[in-house]
Design a protein around this motif. Structure first.
Motif, mmCIF file in Angstrom:
data_model
loop_
_atom_site.group_PDB
_atom_site.id
_atom_site.type_symbol
_atom_site.label_atom_id
_atom_site.label_comp_id
_atom_site.label_asym_id
_atom_site.label_seq_id
_atom_site.Cartn_x
_atom_site.Cartn_y
_atom_site.Cartn_z
ATOM 1 N N VAL A 306 58.024 -41.031 86.963
ATOM 2 C CA VAL A 306 58.873 -42.058 87.585
ATOM 3 C C VAL A 306 59.241 -43.116 86.550
ATOM 4 N N GLY A 307 58.227 -43.614 85.862
ATOM 5 C CA GLY A 307 58.467 -44.569 84.786
ATOM 6 C C GLY A 307 59.241 -45.793 85.229
ATOM 7 N N ASN A 308 60.164 -46.213 84.393
ATOM 8 C CA ASN A 308 60.921 -47.427 84.671
ATOM 9 C C ASN A 308 62.090 -47.217 85.622
ATOM 10 N N ALA A 309 62.247 -45.981 86.097
ATOM 11 C CA ALA A 309 63.251 -45.769 87.139
ATOM 12 C C ALA A 309 62.836 -46.521 88.405
ATOM 13 N N ASP A 310 61.515 -46.670 88.587
ATOM 14 C CA ASP A 310 60.956 -47.497 89.657
ATOM 15 C C ASP A 310 59.598 -48.003 89.189
ATOM 16 N N PRO A 311 59.561 -49.129 88.466
ATOM 17 C CA PRO A 311 58.292 -49.655 87.944
ATOM 18 C C PRO A 311 57.259 -49.919 89.031
ATOM 19 N N GLN A 312 57.718 -50.085 90.270
ATOM 20 C CA GLN A 312 56.803 -50.350 91.378
ATOM 21 C C GLN A 312 55.894 -49.158 91.665
ATOM 22 N N ALA A 313 56.308 -47.965 91.274
ATOM 23 C CA ALA A 313 55.516 -46.757 91.568
ATOM 24 C C ALA A 313 54.137 -46.832 90.925
ATOM 25 N N LEU A 314 54.076 -47.303 89.693
ATOM 26 C CA LEU A 314 52.782 -47.421 89.025
ATOM 27 C C LEU A 314 51.911 -48.458 89.722
ATOM 28 N N GLN A 315 52.513 -49.550 90.157
ATOM 29 C CA GLN A 315 51.746 -50.571 90.874
ATOM 30 C C GLN A 315 51.170 -50.001 92.167
ATOM 31 N N VAL A 316 51.977 -49.211 92.881
ATOM 32 C CA VAL A 316 51.510 -48.580 94.122
ATOM 33 C C VAL A 316 50.347 -47.638 93.823
ATOM 34 N N ALA A 317 50.475 -46.833 92.756
ATOM 35 C CA ALA A 317 49.435 -45.868 92.413
ATOM 36 C C ALA A 317 48.134 -46.567 92.006
ATOM 37 N N VAL A 318 48.247 -47.633 91.217
ATOM 38 C CA VAL A 318 47.050 -48.372 90.788
ATOM 39 C C VAL A 318 46.377 -49.038 91.993
ATOM 40 N N ALA A 319 47.185 -49.639 92.851
ATOM 41 C CA ALA A 319 46.630 -50.272 94.051
ATOM 42 C C ALA A 319 45.925 -49.235 94.928
ATOM 43 N N ALA A 320 46.522 -48.048 95.033
ATOM 44 C CA ALA A 320 45.904 -46.980 95.830
ATOM 45 C C ALA A 320 44.573 -46.561 95.224
#
Length: 444
Positions: A306-320
């Motif tokens: 996903v990368g910077n196409a949606d930076p929020q994805a990494l935040q969601v994964a880390v929070a999970a």
């Protein structure tokens, strides 16, 4: 104790759940947790010497927190008092403290207070204990399934030693189940029951490190299965599955199936198919896959695919990843599903991933290159004499907080490693970078 009290206690012990009857009474009977109660370890030595200081036992359910407290109760010469934070109030604590003061003052006898689920005490209740822990009126043993650094008063923690209990291994659980089947005094030895290797492995896997869960399942299996013509109770895989209403998923966590399933899961995330991703997620969870392993792989996917196409994805994964460790199963499956569906449906770009791979190749091929002098550190004496930092342009002093200057080593001038795609947020990144470069061209 009169005869009636003795009979009542004896009856209660016989009718107690198997997990309660088999609870160890000595350090040597404890299964697992060798890192804290193994022979020679600090807690082992403290309990053996009856020189315990205040401690907090932290770990998932069924890993032995209460067991260790009970062993301490059986070995210490101190007065041992137990409270459960779900039902105990300040008046209960005041009574314990008053008795502890009398024990210490009149009989020179210490008092150990075991508080189960201490994280359920509010700040005021925890604060009340602080001075009595500090002056040694009571020795506190707190047990919690929650991270104590989040849930327990910092002042109490600073006066206690924290011991983290780990989920029991599959071998630990198997040993406990076999002990339960052969123990004639406290276990199920009198039932003449046997368990197949496959059923034993299934129950051990399914318990996910929770001894209580495994023993409860075994007890139900033995109690609800009739004897065979040979006079024995045979616990087969089918019996175990029926007993807990859950079928064994044909999934070897150390074999090809493990790698095939996680591969299919990651490729489904990458391929933007949330339905397939959730299916493989469910398959892994039903087979008892480690939720932390799944969460780690999703963090990688969120950055790689996903990368910077949606930076929020990494935040969601880390929070999970953080959330599943605190919550545990079965609720963790909801968190993992949310993260998986978010990553699967997010716009995709591997530009960041390709950037580091490309840069790695350049590092290997270029060999030793020189960092431009104006970028070198100028925060030490005589740096100016060497020209370090001279000519550096501070971007915030320029329009758009950008100015053109050489950042890459001169040997790599013109090299590009990160090429933002036109997907999602990376489209904005591409447009922003073009705007900055065009603004410099216009100035020229």
């Amino acid at each position: 104790m009169d005869i009636f009290e003795y009979m009542r206690q004896n009856t209660m012990e016989k009718e107690s759940p198997l997990a309660a009857r088999l609870r160890p009474t000595t350090l040597e009977e404890i299964v697992g947790q060798e890192h804290i109660v193994g022979k020679g370890k600090m807690l082992y030595r403290a309990i053996k010497a009856d020189k315990l200081s205040s401690i907090v036992l932290y770990g998932p359910p069924g890993t032995g927190k209460t067991t260790i407290a009970k062993v301490i109760a059986n070995t210490t010469k101190a007065e041992f008092v137990q409270l459960n934070a779900t039902v105990a109030g300040k008046k209960d604590m005041e009574g314990v403290v008053q008795q502890a003061k009398e024990n210490l003052g009149m009989y020179h006898k210490k008092t150990i207070l075991f508080i189960d689920e201490i994280h359920r005490f509010n700040k005021g209740q925890q604060d009340y204990l602080l001075p009595f822990v500090e002056d040694g009126t009571i020795i506190l043993i707190g047990a919690t399934t929650e991270n104590p650094y989040f849930e327990v008063n910092g002042a109490l923690l600073s006066r206690s030693i924290i011991f983290e209990l780990k989920p029991l291994t599959k071998k630990n659980i198997e040993d406990l189940l076999m002990r339960a089947l052969t123990d004639h005094d406290k276990g199920l030895g009198s039932y003449n029951a046997e368990i197949d290797d496959e059923a034993l492995g299934f129950l051990s896997d399914l318990s996910d490190g929770d001894a209580r869960s495994a023993l409860n399942a075994l007890e139900l299996a033995v109690m609800t299965t009739e004897k065979s013509p040979d006079g024995k109770i045979h616990i087969t895989l089918e019996v175990a599955e029926e007993c807990i209403q859950k079928r064994k998923v044909r999934y070897d966590k150390d074999g090809d199936n493990h790698y095939d399933t996680i591969s299919a899961f990651i490729k489904s995330l990458r391929g933007s198919d949330p339905d397939a991703a959730v299916f493989y997620l469910a398959r892994m969870l039903n087979a008892g896959e480690d939720i932390k392993f799944i969460a780690r792989r999703m963090m990688i996917s969120a950055s790689e695919d996903v990368g910077n196409a949606d930076p929020q994805a990494l935040q969601v994964a880390v929070a999970a990843s953080l959330a599943v460790e605190r919550v545990g199963m079965p609720e963790a499956q909801i968190i993992l599903s949310q993260a998986a569906t978010y990553i699967a449906t997010a716009p995709k770009s591997n530009a960041s991933c390709e950037a580091i791979f490309s840069a790695n190749r350049a590092v290997q091929e270029a060999g030793r290159v020189t960092i431009p002098t104006h970028l070198q550190d100028a925060h030490y004496k005589s740096a100016e004499k060497l020209g370090h930092g001279t000519g550096y342009k501070y971007p915030h002093d320029y329009p758009e907080h950008y100015c053109k200057q050489q950042y890459l080593p001169y040997e790599l001038n013109g090299k590009e490693f990160y090429d933002p795609s036109g997907m999602g947020y990376e489209k904005k990144i591409r447009e922003h970078m073009k705007k900055l470069k065009d603004s410099v061209k216009d100035e020229n």
